[in-house]
Enzyme design. Structure first.
Site, PDB file in Angstrom:
ATOM      1  N   ARG A  91       0.818  -1.375  -0.077  1.00 43.12           N
ATOM      2  CA  ARG A  91       0.067   0.128   0.032  1.00 43.12           C
ATOM      3  C   ARG A  91       0.882   1.337   0.101  1.00 43.12           C
ATOM      4  O   ARG A  91       0.524   2.441   0.645  1.00 43.12           O
ATOM      5  CB  ARG A  91      -0.899   0.060   1.123  1.00 43.12           C
ATOM      6  CG  ARG A  91      -2.147  -1.007   1.064  1.00 43.12           C
ATOM      7  CD  ARG A  91      -3.101  -1.086   2.353  1.00 43.12           C
ATOM      8  NE  ARG A  91      -2.322  -1.743   3.413  1.00 43.12           N
ATOM      9  CZ  ARG A  91      -2.660  -1.351   4.714  1.00 43.12           C
ATOM     10  NH1 ARG A  91      -3.612  -0.788   4.971  1.00 43.12           N
ATOM     11  NH2 ARG A  91      -1.962  -1.744   5.588  1.00 43.12           N
ATOM     12  N   CYS A 141      -8.614   1.128   1.927  1.00 47.08           N
ATOM     13  CA  CYS A 141      -8.270  -0.222   1.322  1.00 47.08           C
ATOM     14  C   CYS A 141      -9.100  -1.107   2.366  1.00 47.08           C
ATOM     15  O   CYS A 141      -9.306  -0.822   3.306  1.00 47.08           O
ATOM     16  CB  CYS A 141      -7.084  -0.778   1.356  1.00 47.08           C
ATOM     17  SG  CYS A 141      -5.924   0.198   0.045  1.00 47.08           S
ATOM     18  N   HIS A 153     -22.553  10.615  10.398  1.00 47.60           N
ATOM     19  CA  HIS A 153     -21.449  10.899   9.640  1.00 47.60           C
ATOM     20  C   HIS A 153     -20.501  11.980   9.895  1.00 47.60           C
ATOM     21  O   HIS A 153     -19.611  12.286   9.270  1.00 47.60           O
ATOM     22  CB  HIS A 153     -21.760  10.501   8.208  1.00 47.60           C
ATOM     23  CG  HIS A 153     -22.301   9.150   8.056  1.00 47.60           C
ATOM     24  ND1 HIS A 153     -23.747   8.988   7.894  1.00 47.60           N
ATOM     25  CD2 HIS A 153     -21.888   7.769   7.486  1.00 47.60           C
ATOM     26  CE1 HIS A 153     -24.093   7.898   7.848  1.00 47.60           C
ATOM     27  NE2 HIS A 153     -22.728   7.185   7.749  1.00 47.60           N
TER      28      HIS A 153
END
Ligand code: GLN
Ligand code: ZN
Length: 755
Positions: free
Chosen positions: A15, A516, A695
């Site tokens: 990554r 990811c 959120h």
């Protein structure tokens, strides 16, 4: 036989791109350093593909954030508010991707949506009235030149004009049809430029072609490509589709001047049938036969049989991936801890390159059966795989219609439950998780690493549960939760307590931008290894007289967020998981838990792309799997479910057919439009549409929440309405959670006095 790859993961085996980008965002490295990392990754990916003799390697598959965003920028679809920041090109790009807040201004990011039926998200291009759609960038050209310098003549790939326009949002007064000519001209200029710099093959990705298409869509597609293809000169053009079949438009495609057509033989149910029927009008078939979405090894024997049929009908066939390899993890070499007995069954992106190479060699050999790679593959597939559980298989096989039906029917249960719980009108609750502080995560990590004993780990969590329960009592909520301190996400915890699951070390797949995910693998038949949540829930219930909700993830969500098996059907797999969760549900009930929530956050996610497939390919078994989980409950036990997005207007009947007693969902962000549908369709299940958006860290006022409840009461009978936040509170801080929930409880109380 030649080989091709649609795209390669750009995030890096470790990554690297994620970490470099995040450092760049924190101003810890310079733009040049980020560019250098990117260049290194591109060079490395190219080398891997060259080493595996891939004939058609894509370039421009690299992206700093998202290929759709790249496409928008390439063609000038940059909304005014981002240009106005006056940032350089890369930072303008990141402002579109992530929003910008700083000395130059304050703008939100573009909207993000799921890319077809994957877990990847693309940035939705916005076309405002100021936008002039024209060729405005050089990324595909420079990345082509860079690859050329590194020794490969690549095929530059972009998202095609049709998919681009179909997925774009038109925010001004213009509509799609106003932009057709400019867009076609811009893409034509792009193709002309590729021709000018000597590109041999260009790839246009048009996944939207696998959707249900109207006549208007087909005309749009033809119109765009008549213009675009007129500019191709000596460059050959590959029209690449994926994620399904092109049953609606294969003839349209074949009548246009494409040189190659890329079709998906993995997910395209009808691809083989339509190709064998129509042929491809002499175009080269790029046959997507190596699965770009799952991690199991390719079955060479089956693939070879398929390719032989295709060759007979189509002439030239190139072996291709079914979609970009972006959707699988990077390399098995990183799985240093996985036993070889498992590993040999998997192929990540790098191993898929090897598969293409081997398949090509086998297909070119006089006697394919004698090639070593073929023999090894055949041996692998004839081997009995571990993980079979005859008992589970038998249970699934023996399922009868009544196993999917909870009795008595809803209205009677509703009565029994009102009688039992005597909750006030507009009962208040939360979705399950409470803020996950650093200490909570540190406790889990320490236990995992063996730094603390199970005893210590459990003790800490119980302490947290106790705090959580007293906080909720203090706030005055009606139905409590234990807080989910034992879990990090919705699947891993359950996977670890189910036999048949396998966990990877580095199987990271890009979800969006720098984020990811690492989905676990369904390896064998699934069964419950041990009670999963009973101890936590029992303990939490012992601390309070209020009802404590048991909290589980549902079978469809567990399956959708894993790499599924390919040797049995999704349906069979979902039923196996459902039986395991069912055991847990009944165990909770037997242990005095009177309300149980089974989350199906991801149910909407894997809805097939074509409406005609919705029921037969998915909903029929998905809804039944959910029903199997709860059909054994007693009438007075209340079954809740939760779904994350309220985008289920189209499948409202099926949601009702899940036959839960209560469903909570996320409607606060979509302006509560779902409420109309609930009313219209006479939705039977009790509902908690979420009175505020979790959120964002902002604290909703009591008045605001009363406003939301008032709107809901307009469409939903008071006897059916629950009051709750719209999702779990895991990502929130305690500082905003407490006052928010206090306002929520006070708002409910205030509204009750009016009823
Ligand atoms: N029960 C889960 C939680 O509260 C639900 C999470 C979700 O819907 N994504 O965290
Ligand atoms: Zn949610």
């Amino acid at each position: 036989m030649k080989t091709s790859v649609i795209g390669f993961p750009r995030i890096g085996a470790d990554r690297e791109l994620k970490f470099a980008s995040e450092k760049y965002f924190r101003s810890e490295i310079s733009e040049d350093e980020l560019l250098e990392t990117a260049e290194g990754l591109r060079a490395y990916n190219l080398r891997l593909q060259k080493e595996n003799s891939i004939d058609f390697i894509s370039s421009n598959d690299f992206s700093f954030y998202d290929n759709m965003l790249d496409t928008a920028v390439l063609f000038g679809a940059v909304p005014e508010r981002y240009k106005a920041l006056g940032l350089d090109a890369l930072d303008t790009y990141f402002a579109m991707a992530r929003g910008y807040q700083g000395e130059k201004g304050d703008v939100k990011a573009l909207a993000m949506k799921k890319w077809f039926n994957t877990n990847y998200h693309y940035m939705v291009p916005e076309i405002d009235d100021e936008a002039v759609i024209k060729l405005s960038g050089t990324k595909p050209f420079s990345e082509y030149e860079e690859a050329k310098k590194n020794g490969a003549l690549t095929k530059p790939a972009v998202i095609g004009a049709f998919t681009f326009l179909k997925l774009a949002k038109f925010t001004g007064s213009r509509t799609l049809s106003d932009l057709v000519e400019d867009t076609a001209a811009a893409y034509a200029d792009y193709l002309a430029m590729l021709n000018e710099i000597g590109v041999q093959w260009a790839e246009f990705d048009e996944p939207y072609l696998v959707m249900d298409l109207t006549d208007e869509d087909k005309q749009l597609f033809a119109k765009l490509y008549k213009t675009i293809l007129s500019a191709k000169g000596n460059t050959k053009v590959l029209l690449q589709t994926y994620f399904g079949d092109v049953r609606d438009c294969l003839n349209d495609i074949c009548s246009l001047d494409f040189d190659g057509v890329g079709l998906d033989f993995i997910e395209g149910k009808k691809t083989l049938e339509i190709v064998l029927e129509n042929g491809l009008n002499g175009k080269t078939l790029f046959a997507g036969i190596v699965n770009g979405k799952n991690i199991w090894r390719n079955n060479y024997q089956k693939t070879i049989e398929l390719v032989k049929k295709l060759e007979e009908k189509c002439g030239e066939v190139v072996l291709n991936t079914s979609c970009s390899l972006l959707h699988v993890p990077y390399t098995l070499k990183s799985e240093t801890k996985m036993a070889d007995s498992y590993k040999k069954h998997f192929a990540y992106a790098q191993e898929k390159l090897e598969e293409l190479k081997e398949l090509s060699e086998i297909l070119s050999a006089d006697k394919p059966e004698e090639v070593d790679a073929y023999k090894a593959n055949a041996a692998l597939f004839s081997e009995e795989r571990s993980g079979a559980n005859a008992d589970v298989r038998a249970k699934v096989a023996a399922l009868k219609e009544e196993d999917f039906v909870r009795l008595p029917e809803f209205s009677e249960r509703e009565k029994a439950q009102k009688e039992r719980f005597k909750l006030p009108l507009l009962p208040t609750t939360t979705i399950g998780s409470f803020p996950q502080t650093k200490e909570v995560r540190a406790n889990r990590a320490a236990f995992r690493k063996g730094e603390i004993t199970r005893e210590q780990y459990t003790q800490f969590n119980k302490q947290k549960i106790a705090e959580c329960v007293s906080l909720q009592e203090e706030i005055g909520l009606d139905v409590l939760v234990h807080g989910e301190f034992e879990r990090n996400d919705m699947v891993e915890y359950f996977g670890e307590n189910l036999d048949g699951y396998l966990f990877t070390q580095k199987a990271w797949v890009q979800s969006y931008g720098t984020r990811c995910v690492k989905p676990p693998v369904v390896w064998g038949d699934i069964s419950r290894a041990r009670p999963m949540t009973v101890e936590w829930s029992k303990y939490a219930q012992s601390l309070t007289d209020k009802p404590m909700k048991g909290m589980l993830t549902g079978p469809v969500t567990i399956l959708n967020w894993s790499f599924p098996r390919e040797d049995i059907s999704l349906k069979e797999c979902a039923y196996q998981i459902a039986l395991a969760i069912r055991e847990e549900v009944l165990d909770l009930e037997a242990n005095g838990i009177a309300i149980i929530q089974v989350d199906e956050a991801a149910l909407r996610e894997k809805l097939p792309l074509r409406r005609s497939d919705w029921r037969s390919d998915y909903l029929d078994w998905a809804i039944r799997a959910f029903r199997l989980v709860h059909s054994g409950l007693k009438p007075h036990t209340q079954l809740h479910t939760h779904m994350c997005y309220s985008e289920f207007t189209d499948i409202i009947q099926e949601i009702d057919d899940m036959d839960a007693d209560v469903i909570t969902f996320e409607a606060s962000r979509s302006d509560l439009t779902i409420l109309d549908t609930l009313k219209e369709k006479n939705f039977r299940t009790e509902v908690g549409p979420g009175v505020y958006d979790i959120h964002s860290p902002r604290i909703p006022s009591q008045e605001e929440i009363e406003g939301a409840i008032t709107k809901m009461l307009d469409k939903i009978p008071a006897q059916k309405l629950w009051v709750n936040p719209d999702c779990g509170l895991k990502t929130r801080g305690i500082a905003e959670t407490k006052p928010s929930l206090e306002n929520l409880v006070n708002a409910a109380k205030q509204m009750r006095t009016k009823l």
